[in-house]
Design an enzyme around this catalytic site. Structure first.
Site, PDB file in Angstrom:
ATOM      1  N   HIS A  72       0.845  -1.197   0.000  1.00 54.96           N
ATOM      2  CA  HIS A  72       0.000   0.000   0.000  1.00 54.96           C
ATOM      3  C   HIS A  72       0.878   1.245   0.000  1.00 54.96           C
ATOM      4  CE1 HIS A  72       0.504  -1.503   4.118  1.00 54.96           C
ATOM      5  NE2 HIS A  72       0.590  -0.255   4.481  1.00 54.96           N
ATOM      6  N   LYS A 132      -1.676   5.729  15.966  1.00 53.02           N
ATOM      7  CA  LYS A 132      -3.017   6.297  15.807  1.00 53.02           C
ATOM      8  C   LYS A 132      -3.859   6.040  17.048  1.00 53.02           C
ATOM      9  CE  LYS A 132      -5.894   4.616  12.638  1.00 53.02           C
ATOM     10  NZ  LYS A 132      -7.229   4.380  13.232  1.00 53.02           N
TER      11      LYS A 132
END
Length: 929
Positions: free
Chosen positions: A156, A595
């Site tokens: 990705h 995160k």
């Protein structure tokens, strides 16, 4: 000649004397960009760029009116004009980035030419250090025998630059490197500059972002470009540099066979199914076949080159009987190949033999594709790379025996090194899937409706029982189940057709218990990936596949040692590990843990998890490999790998380094051969030193751990209070960043969210970090850290905290990384983005800005410096070179966002201009996600 009044002058940026050539390159290339802008956009456009540049510099120098002046220049521009202005500044970043890369090559060459100390971080540097610390040649060779370094190119990429532009940048870089040759004549230098000018202009005339979202195949070709064009070429020089360092340091020549393989390369492209419906069993098959075809073709070309080089005739020099016997054997199987050898070459045994080898390679490729073998028809295909290596090694042996050390042996040995490294697979393909997918599939196949609601322990016990008893599925699979089983069939085919190194570990994302690992063994067994049941023991699942749980959130990292302990206590799993050499891989996620809890909490959770995982594996007698899932930015584990290795817990490296390489980092670290070679050297040097000389035990560390618990806990509380608990925050994030643009960008084949649903929880870490980077907040890379540092100072005192910062590599590395993020952030620019959130965003931004100021103050106080990056002048210079040119793009983006959203996000011209701004800012900050 280029004009001297270019908009890219660098008068306000300080360059050290050693960097004077870089200053000249930046000046000359900037002038070239200026001339190109005049030519392509006209004088009014050029003056518009100049006006924005001057206002941006004035703002940076503290002019109170400059911000308003700059904003006034940029507001309400027509979308095409805004896009052109952004591209003008992006053109500068393109050449500055390349100039800095080439300057690294220049500095490396200066070290190699000098008789002074070796370049820090080089192989020669580490070998000399090991010798000075008492290591012998034998001990270093023993150490090399357990070293394995494997960069993994991920599926990705966050790279916002299309392949066409990257190729142009490489050609510019090669021309810049060519200019380093002092023997070039003036006309030759002019021609080199003309080529650079051509590429700069052609880039300007090329759309910067693709019109279609890239497919998995596009991503594969992107990564394979680096594998074939860069890595294939630099592997032999890497080993040669290592051998030369050992030979010169220990004054002992080394035969090539004494240098064990220590480098491998892997990829997720085509095998990473996590949240990406575009990756399937078929993409696994396609990827493995494509990689095999590429490497076989490259070997065929290299063998052809060797045949052209090795023109020895038997009338002039001897040749081993083994070569003649192989010619006779292969010629009998492929008489048409032998007949095609020109009569004048038939007394050249190496040339004849290598033509037969090339025919076998063609036959091997044809066997894989099922196509006609052409020139290889009738030739025996190679069963695997070992047989090819034996053939090429026979040539090397014959050359050594017949005075051929300087008559082609060097090139033959290079070919052998490549075959050992790349096999017939080119790069090991990892396969990854979300644990939740397997839970769903297994529940249905086992016929247990409450499967997902049961505990992890209960699921693990049930799976173990099924494996022990050899039970099959309770029913036929549904489409999701069939596709999941087909993935394991594709893996089995890949191992059979391309070799055991073709497929790497099966990675389980979001692993939450031992059942998630055992599920892979059961699904693999049901897919007939394992041998026939009669070949297995009563508790051996017989699955020839490594399974690597990926622990991503802070809570998952805390639970990881207990999960591993439960796996090691399971008889079925221990039997499986025994068939895998008692080796276990565990992947650690930097992105989602950040995160989840912010930078400090993430790094500390990762540190503590590594300590505990090592202890758990050691107690069980299992050899543990830690696989680091690092991204490009600091928020996602990026930063200098050598510094991260030095800061790792004691015993965490142990000769092995496996880590992901993502996005713009791939081009930055592997885009040029010399840079890629330096990257691999630095990794290897750090691993060698950390493995040979682990950091001594410091009695103060127990106290530091307690202090770090406080820092991480306070930091995480502050971070989550904003990101997850503040009801206004998510709307602020959606308004004050260009996340809505990023979600529509065509920069990857996968969706921006991992699972269905909205909110921060379901957003992938890549667009999360990318959005904050674009808006100049860079919030995930520092928020909460200042609160944590203050808490430690309040409880333990400034002196004790400063001592910890100074003497503990872990905390020092953490603060250095955070400092780099703080340097790239700009609260003045971020305030313009915050205004997009309206009145509801005022308080949110006020809190963010206060925490930024708190973090900067705390960091500088503890490091004893006066300004950000005072102790890293190279990075400070690099950022300052770019800042005045990123600022106009950021303000343009704010204006474009406001106008685009006012149209209901429907204006395609504004959207195209926004895409250009995202690419431009990414170039300027040299980071995406």
């Amino acid at each position: 000649m280029p004009s001297t009044d270019s908009p890219m002058r660098t008068r306000s940026v300080a360059f050290a004397p050693k960097d004077a050539p870089l200053r000249e390159d930046v000046r000359q290339l900037g002038a070239m960009v200026g001339d190109m802008l005049r030519e392509q956009g006209g004088e009014p456009f050029y003056q518009q760029v100049e006006a924005a540049r001057r206002a941006a510099i004035a703002r940076r120098e503290g002019d109170p009116n400059a911000s308003a002046d700059l904003a006034g220049l940029l507001e309400e521009l027509a979308p095409p004009d805004a896009a052109e202005l952004v591209r003008a500044f992006a053109a500068y970043f393109q050449v500055v980035n390349l100039a800095e890369q080439v300057h690294r090559i220049r500095r490396r060459r200066e070290y190699l030419r000098s008789d002074a100390k070796p370049q820090p971080g080089s192989l020669e540097d580490v070998v000399r250090r090991l010798q000075s610390e008492g290591a012998s040649l034998e001990s270093v060779e023993h150490l090399l025998g357990r070293v394995w370094i494997e960069p993994v190119f991920t599926a990705h990429p966050t790279e916002a630059t299309r392949r066409t532009i990257l190729e142009k940048e490489q050609r510019i870089a090669r021309s810049l490197v060519e200019r380093l040759d002092p023997s070039l004549t003036i006309p030759e230098r002019r021609r080199t500059l003309a080529r650079i000018r051509t590429e700069i202009t052609a880039t300007w005339q090329t759309e910067t972002h693709p019109t279609l979202r890239p497919t998995v195949v596009d991503e594969l070709e992107h990564v394979l470009f680096y594998a074939i064009d860069i890595l294939y070429r630099i592997v032999p020089p890497f080993y040669e540099a290592l051998a030369a360092s050992l030979a010169s340091t220990f004054d002992t020549p080394l035969a090539p066979d004494r240098m064990p393989p220590i480098l491998g390369f892997a990829s997720w492209v085509g095998g990473d199914m996590d949240g990406n419906p575009n990756v399937t069993a078929q993409t696994i098959r396609t990827t493995l076949a494509r990689q095999r075809a590429l490497i076989l073709d490259r070997y065929r070309r290299e063998i052809g080159s060797l045949a052209g080089l090795l023109s020895q005739t038997r009338s002039r020099v001897g040749v081993d009987a083994g070569i003649l016997e192989r010619i006779q054997d292969y010629g009998a199987r492929s008489p048409h190949v032998l007949e095609a050898v020109p009569p004048r070459h038939r007394d050249m045994p190496y040339r004849v033999f290598l033509r037969l080898v090339a025919a076998r390679l063609v036959a091997t490729a044809g066997q894989t594709t099922g196509a006609g073998a052409g020139a290889g028809a009738g030739a025996a295909a190679y069963e695997g790379p070992d047989a090819l290596e034996e053939d090429v090694a026979a040539v090397a042996q014959s050359l050594r025996a017949h005075r051929g050390d300087h008559a082609g042996l060097f090139a033959v040995e290079r070919a052998i090194r490549r075959i050992r490294t790349f096999g017939f697979h080119l790069a090991t393909l990892d396969v990854r899937q979300d644990a939740l997918v397997h839970r769903r599939v297994l529940g249905r196949l086992l016929g247990e409706t409450g499967w997902q609601g049961s505990s992890s322990e209960a699921r693990a016990e049930r799976i173990s029982q099924v494996l022990r008893d050899g039970q099959g599925p309770a029913g036929d699979p549904d489409p999701e189940g069939e596709e999941t089983l087909e993935v394991f069939r594709a893996i089995a085919e890949g191992q059979r057709d391309h070799g055991p190194r073709a497929v790497g570990p099966f990675i389980i994302s979001m692993a939450e218990g031992p059942d998630d690992v055992l599920a892979v063994l059961l699904l693999a067994q049901w897919s007939r990936l394992s041998p026939r049941s009669g070949m297995r023991g009563p508790t051996d699942p017989g699955v020839p596949l490594d399974v690597a749980p990926l622990f991503e959130t802070v809570d998952d990292l805390r639970q990881a040692p207990a999960i591993l302990d439960a796996l090691f206590a399971d008889g079925v799993y221990r039997a499986h590990l025994a068939t895998r050499g008692n080796r276990q891989t565990v992947m650690l996620g930097y992105s989602d843990s950040n995160k989840d809890g912010g930078l400090a909490a993430s790094r500390w959770a990762l540190y503590r998890a590594q300590e505990a995982l090592i202890a758990t594996a050691d107690a069980a007698g299992v050899d543990l490999t830690l696989f680091h899932g690092r991204g490009g930015t600091i928020s996602r584990g990026g930063g200098r790998v050598d510094r991260a290795i030095r800061a790792a817990p004691r015993g965490a490296v142990r000769g092995r380094l496996r880590l992901t390489e993502q996005g713009e980092v791939i081009n930055e670290k592997y885009g040029l051969r010399s840079i890629a070679l330096r990257t691999l050297e630095q990794m290897t040097a750090a691993v060698l030193h950390a493995s040979s000389r682990p950091r001594p035990i410091d009695p103060r560390e127990a106290g530091w751990h307690a202090m770090m618990d406080l820092l991480a806990g306070t930091s995480r509380t502050a971070y989550r209070a904003l990101v997850y608990d503040d009801p206004l925050f998510y709307d602020y994030f959606r308004s004050a960043t260009p996340i809505d643009v990023i979600e529509q960008m065509r920069i990857a084949s996968r969706p921006p969210s991992r699972r269905a649903g909205t909110g921060v929880e379901n957003l992938r870490a890549i667009p999360w970090v990318f959005a904050w980077m674009q808006s100049r907040h860079l919030l995930p890379g520092w928020y909460g850290l200042g609160r944590g540092l203050d808490a430690v100072v309040d409880r333990h005192g400034a002196e004790a905290t400063m001592e910890m910062v100074r003497d503990w590599p872990f905390l020092r590395a953490l603060l250095d990384d955070a400092e780099m993020v703080l340097a790239k952030a700009d609260m003045g620019i971020a305030a313009h983005y915050a205004a997009l959130a309206g009145d509801s965003g005022v308080d949110v931004f006020a809190g963010i800005r206060a925490e930024y100021d708190r973090t900067v103050h705390a960091l500088l106080s503890l490091k004893g410096t006066n300004d950000i990056l005072d102790d890293d002048p190279v990075l400070r210079r690099s950022i300052r070179l770019r800042n005045p040119y990123v600022d106009p793009m950021s303000l343009l983006q704010v204006d474009l966002l406001r106008r685009w959203r006012a149209t209901g996000r429907q204006d395609s011209d504004l959207f195209q201009a926004l895409l250009t701004s995202v690419n431009g800012i990414a170039h300027g900050l040299r980071n995406t996600g």
